[in-house]
Design a protein around this motif. Structure first.
Motif, PDB file in Angstrom:
ATOM      1  N   SER A   1      12.537   4.932  -4.288  1.00 54.30           N
ATOM      2  CA  SER A   1      12.084   5.005  -5.708  1.00 54.30           C
ATOM      3  C   SER A   1      10.864   5.845  -5.767  1.00 54.30           C
ATOM      4  CB  SER A   1      11.938   3.618  -6.494  1.00 54.30           C
ATOM      5  OG  SER A   1      13.335   3.050  -6.631  1.00 54.30           O
ATOM      6  N   THR A   2      10.099   5.636  -4.578  1.00 53.96           N
ATOM      7  CA  THR A   2       8.747   6.274  -4.585  1.00 53.96           C
ATOM      8  C   THR A   2       9.074   7.641  -3.869  1.00 53.96           C
ATOM      9  OG1 THR A   2       7.482   4.195  -4.600  1.00 53.96           O
ATOM     10  CG2 THR A   2       6.371   6.173  -3.622  1.00 53.96           C
TER      11      THR A   2
ATOM     12  N   SER B   1      12.613   2.981   3.285  1.00 52.16           N
ATOM     13  CA  SER B   1      11.978   1.568   2.797  1.00 52.16           C
ATOM     14  C   SER B   1      11.681   1.580   1.212  1.00 52.16           C
ATOM     15  CB  SER B   1      10.893   1.450   3.717  1.00 52.16           C
ATOM     16  OG  SER B   1       9.821   2.348   3.340  1.00 52.16           O
ATOM     17  N   ASP B   2      11.388   2.738   0.592  1.00 55.66           N
ATOM     18  CA  ASP B   2      11.065   2.891  -0.702  1.00 55.66           C
ATOM     19  C   ASP B   2      11.645   4.169  -1.471  1.00 55.66           C
ATOM     20  OD1 ASP B   2       9.996   2.556  -3.353  1.00 55.66           O
ATOM     21  OD2 ASP B   2       8.043   2.538  -2.520  1.00 55.66           O
TER      22      ASP B   2
ATOM     23  N   GLU C   1      19.710  -0.318  -4.821  1.00 54.99           N
ATOM     24  CA  GLU C   1      18.396  -0.015  -3.821  1.00 54.99           C
ATOM     25  C   GLU C   1      18.886  -0.443  -2.629  1.00 54.99           C
ATOM     26  OE1 GLU C   1      15.596   1.799  -4.713  1.00 54.99           O
ATOM     27  OE2 GLU C   1      16.802   2.075  -6.790  1.00 54.99           O
TER      28      GLU C   1
ATOM     29  N   ARG D   1      15.822  -0.168 -10.644  1.00 57.13           N
ATOM     30  CA  ARG D   1      15.659  -1.036  -9.313  1.00 57.13           C
ATOM     31  C   ARG D   1      16.622  -2.064  -9.238  1.00 57.13           C
ATOM     32  NH1 ARG D   1      12.436  -0.670  -5.426  1.00 57.13           N
ATOM     33  NH2 ARG D   1      10.464   0.344  -5.251  1.00 57.13           N
TER      34      ARG D   1
ATOM     35  N   ALA E   1      19.231   2.720   0.380  1.00 50.52           N
ATOM     36  CA  ALA E   1      18.630   2.302   1.482  1.00 50.52           C
ATOM     37  C   ALA E   1      19.609   2.357   3.096  1.00 50.52           C
ATOM     38  CB  ALA E   1      17.577   1.181   1.812  1.00 50.52           C
TER      39      ALA E   1
ATOM     40  N   THR F   1       9.881   6.353   5.184  1.00 51.70           N
ATOM     41  CA  THR F   1       9.358   6.214   3.911  1.00 51.70           C
ATOM     42  C   THR F   1      10.809   6.120   2.846  1.00 51.70           C
ATOM     43  OG1 THR F   1       7.377   6.777   4.665  1.00 51.70           O
ATOM     44  CG2 THR F   1       8.140   6.861   2.182  1.00 51.70           C
TER      45      THR F   1
END
Length: 166
Positions: A60-61, A57-58, A20, A15, A24, A54
């Protein structure tokens, strides 16, 4: 074109905020450009479908089970590509994107080479991808790397499906 210095391809390192944030931004540019090319232009990320917001915004997830490769110039993220987790002996390449200011420098080829190497290391038998038919430059690159058109698994209009053995 000005010299942009050396670019390296790495698996997304944890992270790290600059990576990151850069990832994005690249995903946002990818999705906004794709929607515009499809004739469904939106003003900003808020207008994108939920699944794309999604990812942005994230990441990693959104890509928790996948491998995300990024091209870096120093600490600046200039390209990205996602290799999905292997299923039924194959992986899928998604979200290949290079910052327009860094195009024409072999970044997409380097990302694809790293993705194919990862697939081979993980025992994947083949890699597939889908690409919009109007992205002729990308199609030519995929063909140079041994991808061939295959029967579609995604029946969206104007989408071409390609695959190659690893």
């Amino acid at each position: 074109m000005s010299d942009h210095g050396e670019v390296s391809v790495v698996r997304r390192p944890g992270r790290t905020p600059s990576v990151e944030d850069g990832l994005a931004a690249l995903l946002a540019a990818y999705h906004l450009r794709t929607e515009a090319e499809k004739g469904e232009s939106v003003a900003d990320v808020a207008g994108l479908p939920d699944r794309y917001r999604t990812e942005i915004s994230d990441p990693s997830t959104a890509f928790a089970d996948d491998v995300v490769l990024v091209a870096l110039r120093g600490s600046t993220t200039v390209g990205c590509l996602v290799v999905t987790a292997r299923a039924d002996g194959r992986s899928e390449i998604k979200r290949l994107w290079t910052d327009p200011d860094f195009r024409g420098r072999g970044i997409a080829s380097s990302l694809l080479g790293a993705a194919l190497a990862h697939a081979a290391e993980s025992g994947t038998g083949s890699v597939r991808l889908s690409v919009w038919k109007w992205r002729t430059g990308a199609i030519a690159l995929y063909e140079r790397l041994g991808f061939t058109v295959t029967e579609s698994w995604d029946y969206r209009d104007r989408l071409l499906c390609m695959e190659r053995a690893v």
